[in-house]
Design an enzyme around this catalytic site. Structure first.
Site: not given
Length: 435
Positions: A67, A143, A167
């Site tokens: 990420k 997210s 997330s």
């Protein structure tokens, strides 16, 4: 996960196939950076080890994405924000990235995310919104949006995300893959841009529980070992019917009940339980603002007034909710949270795991929330409602794909603080049962 079968495809060839796929799907906004040159060097090193009969473990030669909030030496850590594009490059890899490299993982690049990790839907006005793996017109979940899509499309074997309120598990649910949230602080948070340090955790997304378990062990600094799934007849599974089952899509609700029925038929003992009273007490304790907003405001306070105009307004408004909360109110929140964590642990004591829908709904269309703030807020709250239980009460959690769905959704398992390995083994048993 076994990246070193008897007659393996060379890692370099596998990598080139993934790089080509990433290039073909660039319009889906899944990756913010592709590290092709370094990944090729890492793939060549993995192939050389294989030829020599050597292995660094189950992640040796696995294609891994990370990420875009983890430090990578020599690169700015943008955390999904245009504001941070000009930030100084990181001096060193985050510990989890360094551990993955030492385990032989091939780091293919950084995946897209919600700005500063503060939404469960996955929209990003700066770098584009990744299209859902099942239907690019739909939300990816956030997210860790690009992570969920990458794991589902197969451009990475394992995608590393963060989970503050769901997330990792939300994009896993909406894209039809496995997502694991470890107990907070078991995996080091250093070198990961924070959202809410009390709630943040780092976890993997992949197409199997075994792959998630291998990555989790490496990131936690533990020795990876094969999972030993328990007999389903030995399991006690609680179902927290009540608030966490309201407003659930009928198809998702039916598939969760069907999954529970299959587990019961295999011998698992399924029993209703409730945590509604604990949820209500948590809502009262955090009425002034969510813990994540209070802690996020502290993270961004020094520059929010100066540069906040460049942020996604929907992210900024959530951070701003923490501005009025003073130290006394925050400390009271955290004392109340500690008490509720103990109460929830006692409530879960009779069960090996708790099962419920990961997300109440499958992925809505991007268009349905992109321009409508009310729809965005309503959908975001519903998307986070179930998953945030794992973070607020300091639990470990796993999302498994519900089988046979055209629009993916997940079955979430929660377990007590520190029972990470046990939950992964239970998840492997349930994964095998559900197919």
């Amino acid at each position: 996960m076994n990246p070193t079968p008897a007659s393996p495809t060379p890692v370099r060839d596998d990598l080139e196939r993934r790089l080509a796929a990433i290039g073909e799907e660039a319009g889906r906004h899944v990756f913010t950076r592709v590290a092709a040159r370094q990944a090729r060097a890492e793939a060549d090193a993995a192939d050389a080890r294989r030829r020599a009969g050597l292995s660094l473990g189950p992640l040796d030669g696995a294609i891994v994405s990370i990420k875009d909030l983890f430090d990578v030496a020599g690169e700015p850590t943008t955390a999904g924000s245009a504001i941070r594009c000009a930030s100084p490059p990181a001096a060193a890899d985050a510990p989890v990235v360094a551990r993955l490299r030492r385990a032989g993982a091939v780091i293919v690049g950084k995946t897209n995310m919600t700005e500063f990790a503060f939404s469960g839907l996955g929209l990003n006005p700066h770098y584009g919104t990744p299209g859902n793996a099942a239907d690019p017109a739909r939300l990816p979940g956030g997210s860790s949006s690009g992570a969920g899509v990458s794991a589902a499309l197969g451009t990475s074997d394992v995608a590393i995300g963060t989970d503050t309120g769901g997330s990792v598990r939300i994009p896993a649910s909406l894209n039809g893959v496995v997502g694991f949230k470890p107990t907070a602080r078991r995996v080091p948070l250093a070198g990961a841009f924070p959202l809410s340090p009390s709630l943040d955790s780092i976890g993997p997304l992949a197409r199997s529980v075994a792959a998630c378990a291998a990555a989790d062990a490496v990131m936690a600094g533990e020795e990876p070992a094969p999972l030993r799934p328990p007999a389903l007849a030995d399991l006690r599974i609680g179902v927290p019917r009540g608030l966490l089952f309201t407003d659930t899509d009928p198809g998702v609700a039916a598939d969760v009940e069907a999954a529970l029925g299959r587990l019961a038929a295999a011998g698992a003992r399924i029993a209703d339980m409730t945590i509604d009273d604990l949820l209500e007490r948590f809502a009262l304790a955090t009425a002034a603002a969510p813990i994540a907003s209070v802690e996020a405001y502290e993270v961004h306070a020094d520059w929010l007034d100066r540069e906040g105009a460049g942020m996604d307004p929907r992210v900024r408004v959530r951070i701003e909710r923490g501005r009025p909360v003073g130290a006394a109110a925050y400390l009271r929140m955290m004392r109340a949270r500690a008490e509720l964590i103990r109460a929830c642990d006692a409530r879960l004591l009779p069960f090996d795991a708790v099962a419920l829908p990961t997300t109440a709904i499958p992925a809505p269309t991007i268009a349905s929330v992109a321009e409508d703030d009310e729809a965005f807020s309503r959908t975001n709250v519903l998307m986070l409602r179930n998953t945030m239980v794992g973070n607020l009460f300091d639990l470990t959690a796993l999302s498994l794909p519900l089988p046979g769905r055209a629009l993916p959704a997940g079955l979430m398992l929660l377990a007590r603080h520190g029972h990470d390995r046990r939950l992964l083994e239970i998840g492997a048993a349930i994964e095998a049962c559900l197919g």
